[in-house]
Design a protein around this motif. Structure first.
Motif, PDB file in Angstrom:
ATOM      1  N   LEU A  76      -7.493  18.317   6.789  1.00 51.72           N
ATOM      2  CA  LEU A  76      -7.138  17.246   5.856  1.00 51.72           C
ATOM      3  C   LEU A  76      -5.628  17.049   5.793  1.00 51.72           C
ATOM      4  O   LEU A  76      -5.132  15.932   5.683  1.00 51.72           O
ATOM      5  CB  LEU A  76      -7.703  17.550   4.468  1.00 51.72           C
ATOM      6  N   LEU A  77      -4.906  18.158   5.879  1.00 50.98           N
ATOM      7  CA  LEU A  77      -3.455  18.083   5.861  1.00 50.98           C
ATOM      8  C   LEU A  77      -2.961  17.307   7.085  1.00 50.98           C
ATOM      9  O   LEU A  77      -2.073  16.461   7.000  1.00 50.98           O
ATOM     10  CB  LEU A  77      -2.891  19.505   5.861  1.00 50.98           C
ATOM     11  N   LEU A  78      -3.574  17.623   8.203  1.00 54.24           N
ATOM     12  CA  LEU A  78      -3.252  16.923   9.443  1.00 54.24           C
ATOM     13  C   LEU A  78      -3.523  15.418   9.291  1.00 54.24           C
ATOM     14  O   LEU A  78      -2.831  14.570   9.841  1.00 54.24           O
ATOM     15  CB  LEU A  78      -4.134  17.510  10.558  1.00 54.24           C
ATOM     16  N   MET A  79      -4.552  15.122   8.527  1.00 55.68           N
ATOM     17  CA  MET A  79      -5.018  13.734   8.368  1.00 55.68           C
ATOM     18  C   MET A  79      -4.336  13.008   7.214  1.00 55.68           C
ATOM     19  O   MET A  79      -4.715  11.882   6.889  1.00 55.68           O
ATOM     20  CB  MET A  79      -6.529  13.729   8.084  1.00 55.68           C
ATOM     21  N   GLN A  80      -3.373  13.642   6.528  1.00 54.67           N
ATOM     22  CA  GLN A  80      -2.930  13.070   5.248  1.00 54.67           C
ATOM     23  C   GLN A  80      -2.447  11.619   5.338  1.00 54.67           C
ATOM     24  O   GLN A  80      -2.775  10.807   4.493  1.00 54.67           O
ATOM     25  CB  GLN A  80      -1.906  13.953   4.556  1.00 54.67           C
ATOM     26  N   HIS A  81      -1.687  11.296   6.367  1.00 54.41           N
ATOM     27  CA  HIS A  81      -1.192   9.919   6.472  1.00 54.41           C
ATOM     28  C   HIS A  81      -2.336   8.956   6.780  1.00 54.41           C
ATOM     29  O   HIS A  81      -2.353   7.827   6.313  1.00 54.41           O
ATOM     30  CB  HIS A  81      -0.125   9.815   7.562  1.00 54.41           C
ATOM     31  N   VAL A  82      -3.267   9.464   7.589  1.00 49.74           N
ATOM     32  CA  VAL A  82      -4.423   8.637   7.929  1.00 49.74           C
ATOM     33  C   VAL A  82      -5.262   8.366   6.681  1.00 49.74           C
ATOM     34  O   VAL A  82      -5.704   7.235   6.451  1.00 49.74           O
ATOM     35  CB  VAL A  82      -5.278   9.330   9.022  1.00 49.74           C
ATOM     36  N   ILE A  83      -5.443   9.395   5.867  1.00 46.62           N
ATOM     37  CA  ILE A  83      -6.227   9.219   4.637  1.00 46.62           C
ATOM     38  C   ILE A  83      -5.546   8.207   3.709  1.00 46.62           C
ATOM     39  O   ILE A  83      -6.202   7.349   3.126  1.00 46.62           O
ATOM     40  CB  ILE A  83      -6.462  10.574   3.927  1.00 46.62           C
ATOM     41  N   ASP A  84      -4.209   8.290   3.615  1.00 45.49           N
ATOM     42  CA  ASP A  84      -3.478   7.280   2.838  1.00 45.49           C
ATOM     43  C   ASP A  84      -3.743   5.885   3.391  1.00 45.49           C
ATOM     44  O   ASP A  84      -3.939   4.930   2.637  1.00 45.49           O
ATOM     45  CB  ASP A  84      -1.967   7.548   2.888  1.00 45.49           C
ATOM     46  N   GLY A  85      -3.754   5.794   4.719  1.00 45.33           N
ATOM     47  CA  GLY A  85      -4.017   4.516   5.380  1.00 45.33           C
ATOM     48  C   GLY A  85      -5.398   3.992   5.036  1.00 45.33           C
ATOM     49  O   GLY A  85      -5.585   2.815   4.724  1.00 45.33           O
ATOM     50  N   PHE A  86      -6.389   4.891   5.049  1.00 41.11           N
ATOM     51  CA  PHE A  86      -7.765   4.515   4.696  1.00 41.11           C
ATOM     52  C   PHE A  86      -7.808   3.984   3.278  1.00 41.11           C
ATOM     53  O   PHE A  86      -8.467   2.993   2.979  1.00 41.11           O
ATOM     54  CB  PHE A  86      -8.691   5.738   4.772  1.00 41.11           C
ATOM     55  N   GLN A  87      -7.104   4.693   2.410  1.00 42.66           N
ATOM     56  CA  GLN A  87      -7.082   4.309   1.004  1.00 42.66           C
ATOM     57  C   GLN A  87      -6.538   2.887   0.851  1.00 42.66           C
ATOM     58  O   GLN A  87      -7.120   2.063   0.161  1.00 42.66           O
ATOM     59  CB  GLN A  87      -6.215   5.326   0.253  1.00 42.66           C
ATOM     60  N   GLY A  88      -5.446   2.620   1.558  1.00 48.82           N
ATOM     61  CA  GLY A  88      -4.850   1.284   1.519  1.00 48.82           C
ATOM     62  C   GLY A  88      -5.813   0.243   2.044  1.00 48.82           C
ATOM     63  O   GLY A  88      -6.008  -0.819   1.438  1.00 48.82           O
ATOM     64  N   ALA A  89      -6.461   0.564   3.152  1.00 49.11           N
ATOM     65  CA  ALA A  89      -7.425  -0.355   3.751  1.00 49.11           C
ATOM     66  C   ALA A  89      -8.576  -0.609   2.784  1.00 49.11           C
ATOM     67  O   ALA A  89      -9.072  -1.730   2.671  1.00 49.11           O
ATOM     68  CB  ALA A  89      -7.948   0.221   5.061  1.00 49.11           C
TER      69      ALA A  89
END
Lengths: 368, 296
Positions: free
Chosen positions: A220-233
């Motif tokens: 999840l830490l590795l994915m943190q920016h991606v998760i933020d991106g998902f949230q925005g999307a």
């Protein structure tokens, strides 16, 4: 009523950007969305048709190749028709590429075993990726009309609620309070945990085991920016779904379960702040059949035929379905386009020609 | 005989949406219960399907006994998880303090595959560990989601994660693979549905840990040809045409499925179930008997 709703259908065609078909299983959602897309393309619009049902039935129904990326269908019309079925992994990969901070992180994520499982086999992300794909298409200047075929009702609701799923993740700063401290602490093999988040995660390990939670946290830490991106999307797509330019179309039939489903979907859409504009009652018997059923009632009763009894049940069910649905929608949601009846096709829709014929139901100015 | 299936411990019923999965599953559950077994009939639905069938307005994640003695439940994966931690691991304090915390809830909600695993786990506990029931019948999701659900444990195991939770998932997977657990695929004699059946059944045989017992062709009608003849004689053209087309579709479906059973479906049994007449609500024992092929 038909001519009325066909006038209104023009509204859907000329003003709306995104049209989403919903309904219970077996009512003909896929058929209606294909027919609508053909109709729209025929009227000169540049249409993207996508199916997000994991059952991937669209290609078989059309009898044409429909791939996992948008492909223009070989079909003569004023506009254009492109179609695709959702490829969760491709959309997911794309999202990761877009939001990962650098190439190295992107590659690491792509080859992580948890990512491989989540992007290919697990259910949750599929719904999320469907939404991401819809958003992508809405923003794509090559298309002016997007038609979406969804999975059966319950799953469709899952997918519509999906934008919210990561909301709690962000609002509660799960990454900051829970994941990050634990991932860092566990990296040094620290089993004594101090902060609230660390203690909570420590509690979780009693069920999951230390190693499992460590692996998940690091991922999840590795994915943190991606998760933020998902949230925005997620936030963007929610705006798209609630937009004036988006219409939901409910497909129903005469069976009791599909009526019940239609009612629930009406409610739920309203709850979520989305607009139901049109209701299609599909696979309706022709008037000629209904007339002859009435004429032959006496003759048929004397022959005690079970098949005829089934047909009589169907006539009654259709009558009831129409009554129930029109009363219900009158009360709950003022649909801009009302109810339209679509006839049962003689052998079931298979292949392009059948759909072109079926699509004519949207053109006819009057059919009784 | 389809009725022999009630000797299993766990039966999942799937098929395309709208083919009568719920009716078939309800028939097995009701028939098994009437044969003296203690039966739990389960679904996983945002809105209950099986509740209304048996005259209940609502059905939640709570085992509910009907007057006839059949138990119903609408499973909610979050409650399955709670039961797992509290009842089976005996960690109530930990659950209240940790798992019920909003941070942890948000964390777990975002975990893909967790809901599916917990749901399947619930069946494992009911059937194998707690042994509360002789049989659990699951009105499962439609084909595409069914396959996704059933392959979730394998997907998690393949990631290489280790630990106590993963050992549980191995147990769940073994429970699904066990011959006392099985599944049925329901279809109807309509061209699109039959083509989906021919597409999905081999996939289920190949990928699902839960073996496929047989295929059920639901809503078969006898008397179509007789009706066609009769209306042709009295000159009802529309009705003659209606029954003629119906006969054609049914005939074609039967041919295709019989052929597929021989060549692609590992010789699974194919059962024909007659279309039930009149209202199915409330769902009666005679409906169940008709579906199970044991009607008097």
């Amino acid at each position: 009523m038909s001519s009325h709703s066909n006038k209104q259908a023009k509204f859907l065609l000329s003003h709306q950007k995104l049209v989403i078909f919903l309904g219970a299983g077996g009512v003909g959602k896929t058929s209606c969305s294909i027919a609508w897309a053909l109709h729209a393309a025929n009227q000169g619009r540049r249409v993207a048709l996508i199916s997000i049902d994991p059952a991937k039935r669209m290609a078989a129904a059309l009898g044409m190749k429909v791939g996992l990326s948008l492909t223009r269908l070989d079909f003569e019309c004023q506009g254009q028709l492109h179609a695709t079925m959702l490829d969760t992994k491709a959309v997911f990969d794309n999202m990761v590429k877009k939001h990962a901070p650098d190439e190295q992180t992107y590659q690491k994520i792509l080859h992580h075993p948890l990512y491989v499982a989540a992007s290919t086999q697990l259910a949750g992300p599929a719904e999320y990726m469907a939404l991401a794909l819809i958003q992508e298409l809405v923003e794509n200047p090559d298309f002016d009309h997007i038609v979406v075929d969804t999975p059966p009702d319950t799953q469709a609701l899952e997918f519509l609620k999906r934008p919210n799923i990561l909301a709690g993740f962000k609002e509660n700063k799960v990454m900051y309070w829970l994941v990050k401290p634990f991932a860092l602490a566990s990296r040094f093999g620290m089993e004594r945990l101090f902060s609230v988040g660390e203690k909570l995660m420590g509690g979780l390990t009693k069920v999951t085991g230390f190693q499992a939670l460590k692996m998940v946290s690091e991922f999840l830490l590795l994915m943190q920016h991606v998760i933020d991106g998902f949230q925005g999307a997620g936030e963007t797509i929610q705006r798209v779904l609630a937009s004036e330019k988006t219409s939901f179309v409910l497909v129903g039939g005469s069976r009791k379960d599909s009526i019940r489903s239609a009612k629930v979907l009406c409610y739920e859409l309203k709850e979520m702040g989305y607009t139901l504009d049109w209701l299609l009652l599909n696979k309706m018997l022709s008037n000629q059949i209904k007339v002859e059923v009435a004429q032959q009632q006496d003759h048929a009763e004397s022959m005690l035929n079970r098949s005829f009894k089934s047909l009589v049940d169907r006539v009654t069910a259709e009558h009831d379905a129409f009554q129930v649905i029109s009363q219900f929608t009158e009360k709950t949601c003022k649909m801009r386009l009302g109810i339209k009846l679509l006839p049962e096709t003689s052998v079931g829709l298979i292949g392009k020609e059948d759909f072109i014929n079926f699509a004519k139901n949207f053109e006819l100015s009057a059919s009784s | 005989m389809l009725s022999n299936i009630i000797d299993k411990k766990f039966i999942a019923v799937t098929g395309k949406g709208g083919v009568g999965k719920t009716t078939v599953a309800a028939s097995i559950a009701r028939y098994a219960q009437d044969s003296g077994k203690k039966v739990l009939f389960a679904e996983w639905a945002a809105r209950s399907q099986i509740g209304p069938l048996f005259g209940l307005d609502q059905l939640r994640h709570q085992e509910t006994e009907l007057p006839c003695g059949l138990f119903l439940i609408n499973l909610d994966p979050r409650h399955c998880f709670q039961e797992y931690v509290v009842d089976h691991l005996g960690l109530k304090k930990l659950y209240d303090k940790v798992f019920d915390h909003r941070l942890v809830k948000s964390f777990l909600q975002a975990m893909p595959g967790l809901a599916e695993t917990m749901l399947l786990g619930r069946f494992y506990y009911s059937c194998v560990l707690a042994k509360n029931y002789d049989l659990v019948v699951f009105d499962a999701p439609a084909s595409g989601h069914y396959l996704q659900l059933l392959t979730t444990p394998q997907a998690v195991l393949k990631t290489g994660i280790v630990g106590p939770l993963v050992r549980e998932i191995e147990n769940i997977h073994k429970f699904l693979e066990d011959p006392s657990s099985t599944s049925l695929y329901v279809s109807i004699p309509e061209p699109l549905v039959v083509s989906e059946t021919m597409d999905f059944v081999p996939k289920i045989i190949k990928h699902s840990p839960l073996q496929l017992d047989s295929i059920i062709l639901n809503r078969v009608q006898d008397g179509i040809l007789a009706a066609k003849e009769s209306f042709s004689q009295v000159g009802s053209m529309a009705l003659e045409r209606y029954f003629s087309e119906l006969a054609g579709r049914q005939q074609q479906a039967l041919q295709q499925l019989t052929q597929s059973v021989k060549s692609h479906f590992d010789m699974k049994d194919l059962y024909l179930v007659q279309e039930l007449q009149g209202s199915l609500e409330p769902f009666l024992l005679e409906h169940a008997q008709a579906v199970m092929g044991v009607a008097q």
